[in-house]
Each structure stands twice: as structure tokens, then as C-alpha cells.
Scaffold this active site. Structure first.
Site, short mmCIF file in Angstrom:
data_model
loop_
_atom_site.label_atom_id
_atom_site.label_comp_id
_atom_site.label_asym_id
_atom_site.label_seq_id
_atom_site.Cartn_x
_atom_site.Cartn_y
_atom_site.Cartn_z
N SER A 98 -4.38 -9.97 -39.79
CA SER A 98 -4.20 -10.77 -38.66
C SER A 98 -4.91 -9.83 -37.41
O SER A 98 -5.46 -10.22 -36.56
CB SER A 98 -3.05 -11.40 -38.43
OG SER A 98 -2.63 -12.33 -39.20
N HIS A 112 -1.22 -8.62 -33.32
CA HIS A 112 -2.15 -9.33 -33.03
C HIS A 112 -2.75 -8.86 -31.72
O HIS A 112 -3.97 -9.05 -31.34
CB HIS A 112 -1.65 -10.82 -32.78
CG HIS A 112 -1.32 -11.37 -33.92
ND1 HIS A 112 -0.64 -12.81 -34.12
CD2 HIS A 112 -1.39 -11.15 -35.38
CE1 HIS A 112 -0.32 -13.12 -35.32
NE2 HIS A 112 -0.98 -12.14 -36.12
#
Length: 321
Positions: free
Chosen positions: A235, A291
Site C-alpha cells: 500500500s 500510506h
């Protein structure tokens, strides 16, 4: 290149996005290339040169809008070789009226040859390979060991121990490990949607730099934020791509390989996860620092890249069609 015929030559500053859409709409055997500070429209089919040149003359002078032009091929009176006829009585160019008639449009996402995106395909394979390793308890050699001590600069931290042992790969390899099939699938989709256009346009060098630095930064952000937790997944790399795309799209507004709505959805998802909404409803813990770290890294790399002139590669048309 000797087999290609020049159909038309445009200034380097000319926006050819409408021409690219026209080529895609009718799957014409054309390609666009840059040579000697000009943009060249090339074809391998000599028959269509005579047909296209009057149309392109009219388009360049502003007399017609290619998005409102329909190409229709008349039925030939006798069998002939495939391809467009070179005579006007066998091809009819018809301008659309002001109200669109629902003509066929290009797909939402363009297709790129697989051999133009080998790194992206490798990353996608690694997502599922990492899930396989984690499912079979074979991923420990890829992860950064959790550390109860938050003194990250301490020589006794698990990260310092990894580095002192020469296990430098652990700075990036947690990105390979995925904790469920859906986890791997979503990240693989992110690479497919964002990574392949970036790699095909920008080339493998900048893409590899982005993936490596984005992965390392996201892992370090997550470890710094929560050293006592085991984390993994691509991610952070995907959000590095999001950050990169966000900057390039602002720098090169005509680039439309990735719809801006996808970037908006990714940013909304980033915020929702950071606010704990996903964890509240699903109980799934999210590596929010990874992230954010990937996203910031993508922004920074893109800014440097664009300032150095790299955004010029992200024109509204591909190098070849």
C-alpha cells in the site's frame, strides 16, 4: 523506423490529445513520435496518408474538431486489400452536429503492451507471492521484527540489528508480505491501474526509483510510528504512485491515462483510514503511517522529476499505438 511513413508533422508545443483520442477511437495504424523538436504522425500503411492529410490540415487550422468527426468506410465495389482506401469516394468524413450522437469513445483506462510494463507485472506477482509466503509462515525473512522499545536510534532496536547484520533488504521487503488474498488483490489492482501507465510513459528507471524509495520510506514511517507492530503490504508503494500521479497530472494537464477520479478516491480512502473509519467498521488495522510516508515520497520525487523536465514524457498520447 524505416518502414514508417510520415503522415504529418506538428510543432513540439502542439497538444495532440484530440488526435490521440481519434486514433484510439478508430484503431488506426498510426503512432506519434518526437524527432528533431517536432511531433511526427507516422503510419505503416501508405494508403491512408492521402486521406488523412486534408483532415489534419483542417484540424490544425482550427476548421474542424476531431472529437466531432466520424469516420465511415464505404463498402468497396470489389475485393481489395485490408486497410483504408486512399480515395475520398471510399471514405467519408462527416462532422458531428453540436449535439453528440453517442459515438464510441476510448476506454476509461488505456491498454499498454505487457512488454512495456515488466516492473509493474513483477510487483503484481510479488503481491500474491507475499500472500503465499505469509499464509505458509515463510515470510519472517522479509519483515522488520517488531520492537517494544520506541527508542529507534538505539543500537538495540530491531531495525538497527537488521542493518548491522547486513539485512538491508528488510528496508523494502515488508512491501511484499500480504496478510490476506484481498489485501494482495487490492494492492495488485493499484499497481495495475497506476503503475503500468507510469512505467510505460516514464520508463523503467524513474519507476524503479519511485517503487524502491516509496517502499523504503513507507516502511520506515510505519516502523517509526508503531515499532511494536508487524506490518506489511504494498500500500505504501501504491500511495507513492498516487503522489507521483497527482503532481504529474497538475504539471501535464493533458495526460489522461489515469482518470483524476481515481486519485480522488485514493485520497479519500487515505483520510478515512487515518481517521479510523475502516478499523471501526471492520476491525482491520491499517498501516496509516506507511500510506502517508509513501504518499509524501511520491510527491517529492514527482516534484524533482517535473522540475527536471521529466513531465514532458507524459504527453496525452503514447509513444506508439
Amino acid at each position: 523506423m524505416s518502414d514508417w511513413i510520415t503522415v504529418y508533422s506538428f510543432p513540439i508545443s502542439r497538444d495532440l490529445s484530440a488526435l490521440f483520442r481519434f486514433i484510439q477511437r478508430y484503431q488506426l495504424p498510426l503512432r506519434i513520435a518526437e524527432e528533431k523538436n517536432r511531433q511526427l504522425l507516422l503510419t505503416s500503411d501508405a494508403q491512408i496518408v492521402e486521406v488523412l492529410q486534408p483532415l489534419l490540415n483542417s484540424w490544425e487550422s482550427g476548421q474542424i474538431d476531431l472529437d466531432r468527426v466520424q469516420l465511415q468506410k464505404a463498402e468497396p465495389a470489389a475485393p481489395q486489400s485490408p486497410g483504408l482506401s486512399a480515395t475520398h469516394n471510399e471514405v467519408e468524413w462527416q462532422r458531428e452536429r453540436e449535439v453528440e450522437t453517442g459515438q464510441e469513445r476510448p476506454g476509461i483506462l488505456p491498454a499498454f503492451p505487457l512488454d512495456k510494463t515488466p516492473v509493474s507485472l513483477l510487483l503484481i506477482a510479488l503481491c500474491f507471492f507475499g500472500w503465499f509466503l505469509q499464509t505458509n509462515s515463510l515470510s519472517s525473512g522479509l519483515l522488520i521484527y517488531p520492537d517494544a522499545d520506541t527508542s529507534l536510534l538505539s543500537a538495540q532496536s530491531s531495525l538497527a540489528w537488521h542493518l548491522q547484520s547486513g539485512e538491508l533488504w528488510r528496508l523494502w521487503t515488508p512491501a511484499i508480505v500480504h496478510f490476506s488474498f484481498l489485501h494482495a488483490l487490492f494492492n495488485a489492482l493499484g499497481i495495475w491501474i497506476l503503475g503500468r501507465p507510469l512505467e510505460a510513459r516514464g520508463g523503467p528507471i524513474i519507476f524503479v526509483v519511485l517503487v524502491l524509495l516509496g517502499g523504503i520510506a513507507s516502511n520506515l514511517f510505519q516502523y517509526t510510528w508503531e515499532p511494536g507492530a508487524v506490518f506489511g503490504g504494498m500500500s505504501g508503494v501504491v500511495y507513492a504512485l498516487v503522489g507521483f500521479v497527482l503532481v504529474v497530472q497538475r504539471w501535464q494537464p493533458a495526460w489522461r491515462d489515469i482518470p483524476s477520479g481515481i486519485i480522488t478516491v485514493a485520497l479519500v480512502w487515505l483520510i478515512l483510514c487515518a481517521l479510523g473509519v475502516l478499523t471501526y467498521f471492520t476491525g482491520v488495522r491499517v498501516a496509516n503511517a506507511a500510506h502517508l510516508g509513501g504518499f509524501i515520497t511520491g510527491l517529492m520525487i514527482a516534484l524533482v522529476y517535473c522540475v527536471m523536465g521529466g513531465a514532458r514524457k507524459f504527453n496525452s498520447y503514447p509513444a506508439s499505438i
